[in-house]
Each structure stands twice: as C-alpha cells, then as structure tokens.
Motif scaffolding. Structure first.
Motif, PDB file in Angstrom:
ATOM      1  N   ALA A   1       8.703  -7.660   5.816  1.00  0.00           N
ATOM      2  CA  ALA A   1       7.843  -8.839   5.903  1.00  0.00           C
ATOM      3  C   ALA A   1       8.115  -9.622   7.176  1.00  0.00           C
ATOM      4  O   ALA A   1       7.183 -10.092   7.842  1.00  0.00           O
ATOM      5  N   TYR A   2       9.384  -9.757   7.530  1.00  0.00           N
ATOM      6  CA  TYR A   2       9.727 -10.467   8.766  1.00  0.00           C
ATOM      7  C   TYR A   2       9.137  -9.749   9.976  1.00  0.00           C
ATOM      8  O   TYR A   2       8.591 -10.387  10.885  1.00  0.00           O
ATOM      9  N   ASP A   3       9.221  -8.424  10.007  1.00  0.00           N
ATOM     10  CA  ASP A   3       8.629  -7.666  11.115  1.00  0.00           C
ATOM     11  C   ASP A   3       7.124  -7.905  11.199  1.00  0.00           C
ATOM     12  O   ASP A   3       6.563  -8.030  12.286  1.00  0.00           O
ATOM     13  N   VAL A   4       6.463  -7.965  10.039  1.00  0.00           N
ATOM     14  CA  VAL A   4       5.020  -8.220  10.016  1.00  0.00           C
ATOM     15  C   VAL A   4       4.714  -9.609  10.576  1.00  0.00           C
ATOM     16  O   VAL A   4       3.746  -9.801  11.316  1.00  0.00           O
ATOM     17  N   VAL A   5       5.559 -10.574  10.238  1.00  0.00           N
ATOM     18  CA  VAL A   5       5.366 -11.942  10.724  1.00  0.00           C
ATOM     19  C   VAL A   5       5.419 -12.006  12.243  1.00  0.00           C
ATOM     20  O   VAL A   5       4.648 -12.731  12.876  1.00  0.00           O
ATOM     21  N   THR A   6       6.310 -11.248  12.836  1.00  0.00           N
ATOM     22  CA  THR A   6       6.551 -11.351  14.274  1.00  0.00           C
ATOM     23  C   THR A   6       5.711 -10.389  15.108  1.00  0.00           C
ATOM     24  O   THR A   6       5.792 -10.407  16.327  1.00  0.00           O
ATOM     25  N   GLN A   7       4.912  -9.550  14.449  1.00  0.00           N
ATOM     26  CA  GLN A   7       4.085  -8.594  15.173  1.00  0.00           C
ATOM     27  C   GLN A   7       2.644  -8.664  14.663  1.00  0.00           C
ATOM     28  O   GLN A   7       2.410  -8.957  13.496  1.00  0.00           O
ATOM     29  N   ASP A   8       1.716  -8.395  15.520  1.00  0.00           N
ATOM     30  CA  ASP A   8       0.304  -8.399  15.121  1.00  0.00           C
ATOM     31  C   ASP A   8      -0.092  -7.039  14.556  1.00  0.00           C
ATOM     32  O   ASP A   8      -0.866  -6.277  15.151  1.00  0.00           O
ATOM     33  N   LYS A   9       0.461  -6.732  13.388  1.00  0.00           N
ATOM     34  CA  LYS A   9       0.169  -5.461  12.726  1.00  0.00           C
ATOM     35  C   LYS A   9      -0.277  -5.724  11.298  1.00  0.00           C
ATOM     36  O   LYS A   9      -0.022  -6.777  10.731  1.00  0.00           O
ATOM     37  N   TRP A  10      -0.967  -4.725  10.714  1.00  0.00           N
ATOM     38  CA  TRP A  10      -1.375  -4.776   9.315  1.00  0.00           C
ATOM     39  C   TRP A  10      -2.264  -5.995   9.028  1.00  0.00           C
ATOM     40  O   TRP A  10      -2.166  -6.601   7.975  1.00  0.00           O
ATOM     41  N   ILE A  11      -3.137  -6.312   9.963  1.00  0.00           N
ATOM     42  CA  ILE A  11      -4.015  -7.461   9.801  1.00  0.00           C
ATOM     43  C   ILE A  11      -5.099  -7.146   8.763  1.00  0.00           C
ATOM     44  O   ILE A  11      -5.711  -6.087   8.777  1.00  0.00           O
ATOM     45  N   MET A  12      -5.311  -8.097   7.858  1.00  0.00           N
ATOM     46  CA  MET A  12      -6.329  -8.008   6.819  1.00  0.00           C
ATOM     47  C   MET A  12      -6.173  -6.769   5.942  1.00  0.00           C
ATOM     48  O   MET A  12      -7.140  -6.047   5.664  1.00  0.00           O
ATOM     49  N   CYS A  13      -4.949  -6.526   5.501  1.00  0.00           N
ATOM     50  CA  CYS A  13      -4.737  -5.438   4.559  1.00  0.00           C
ATOM     51  C   CYS A  13      -3.528  -5.704   3.677  1.00  0.00           C
ATOM     52  O   CYS A  13      -2.666  -6.521   4.005  1.00  0.00           O
ATOM     53  N   ARG A  14      -3.489  -5.021   2.551  1.00  0.00           N
ATOM     54  CA  ARG A  14      -2.317  -4.985   1.695  1.00  0.00           C
ATOM     55  C   ARG A  14      -1.446  -3.837   2.171  1.00  0.00           C
ATOM     56  O   ARG A  14      -1.974  -2.793   2.581  1.00  0.00           O
TER      57      ARG A  14
END
Length: 205
Positions: free
Chosen positions: A187-200
């Motif tokens: 989750a922290y990696d997702v917060v700091t990177q623009d990845k997995w936008i608009m998806c579960r």
C-alpha cells in the motif's frame, strides 16, 4: 509528500505510518485517541472522528495524497466517513486516494460479474464487512478521484516478506493469505507511485 492518513492506529495503518515517517514524508493522522501514536516531528495528530466532516477537512487540508486504512469493525464508520473524504478531496482538488479494502470485493473468477464475497470463492459466512467495502468501491468508482483499493485476503499479523503476488481486480490464483506487513508495504508503494489507478488490487502469497 504530505499524507492525510485515516485509520492510523489500526494494524495496517500503523505500519503505513511508520513507513511514511521512515521515508521522510509528513503525515496528518485523524485518530480518536492520539495517545495510541508515538509523537514524531513529521506527524501531526488530530483528535476526532472520521464521520465528522470538519475533522476530515482539517486532516486533509494541504495534503498531496489521502490514505484510508479504516476498518469496518462491525460499524458503518467506513461508509459514513468516505463521503466526507471524497467531498473534501474534490473541493480541495486533491485527486489521489489509496484505501485498504478486502479480497471479497474483487471480481470472482468462477462467476464473472459477481464479487468474490457473493460466491463460493469466499469462505466467510458473514458479509457485513465486505458489503461495507463494496459500498466504498462504488463511491470511489463514481467519483472523479484517482483511487486504488488494496484488497488483501486473510490478513494475519506478521512482518513483510516481500514475496507476495498482486493482480488487478482479481485475487492471485491460489492466494490464501498475506501478512499485515506486506499489505502495508505494498500500500505504501502504491501511495508513492502513480500505479494501479482506478482499480482494485488483489494481494496474496
């Protein structure tokens, strides 16, 4: 980065908080009991309830990204809080939000078009928590925000191992569990990177 954090005293939220502090970010956390968090120069705590729109606005003010690790805990806190969070973000032109959900709201592999918690893929008999997370998913999907929902399966305590698998909108095949540590790390990696936008994102070993 300035992070607004909800659920900072929960199992996953605490570890996300520690990762953010360790990596030099500034965090504002809304908590009912500030004494549950150690003081730190990078951390501002606001005492309050996530169902209170004014407390939510105070927490999000000036943030670059919002993180929600709020749990259901047999209450409607999650679904009561999210409309305030979404509305505040939209008014403040803050687009990025990452939330912790559950594997129950991922798409079923055996019955496409249904959520896992609606099918035999889910082993849980009680569906209240999954239904709360489904409502959050529907709220976020209807918003104009750049959202990501991290969806762990069975979530035992444990440190990060790093050998987990992730998959967009589905639980990785054969996935049975994922530790709190690895869920927080991803989750922290997702917060700091623009990845997995608009998806579960399903996550499991």
């Amino acid at each position: 980065m300035k992070i607004a954090l909800f659920g900072a005293t929960g199992r996953v939220g605490q570890q996300i908080l520690q990762l953010a502090i360790h990596n030099g970010h500034t965090i504002t956390a809304l908590v009912r009991n500030p004494s549950k968090l150690d003081k730190h120069e990078q951390l501002t705590t606001i005492q309050g309830d996530a169902r209170d729109s004014q407390a939510v606005e105070q927490t999000i003010k000036g943030a670059d990204v919002v993180v929600s690790a709020l749990s259901t805990d047999k209450t409607t806190t999650l679904t009561d809080a999210l409309p305030h969070i979404i509305q505040t973000m939209e008014h403040a032109a803050i687009r990025r939000i990452v939330t912790i959900g559950t594997a129950g709201i991922l798409t079923s592999r055996t019955e496409p078009g249904k959520f896992r918690y609606e099918t035999s893929e889910s082993k849980r008999r009680l569906t209240f928590a999954a239904d709360q997370h489904r409502q959050v998913y529907e709220m976020l999907r209807a918003s104009g925000l750049d959202w990501t929902i991290v969806c762990p399966t069975y979530l035992p305590d444990g440190a990060a191992r790093g050998n987990y698998r992730v998959e967009e909108n589905l639980l990785p095949i054969g996935g049975k569990e994922i530790t709190v540590g690895d869920t927080a790390h991803f989750a922290y990696d997702v917060v700091t990177q623009d990845k997995w936008i608009m998806c579960r994102v399903g996550i499991a070993y």
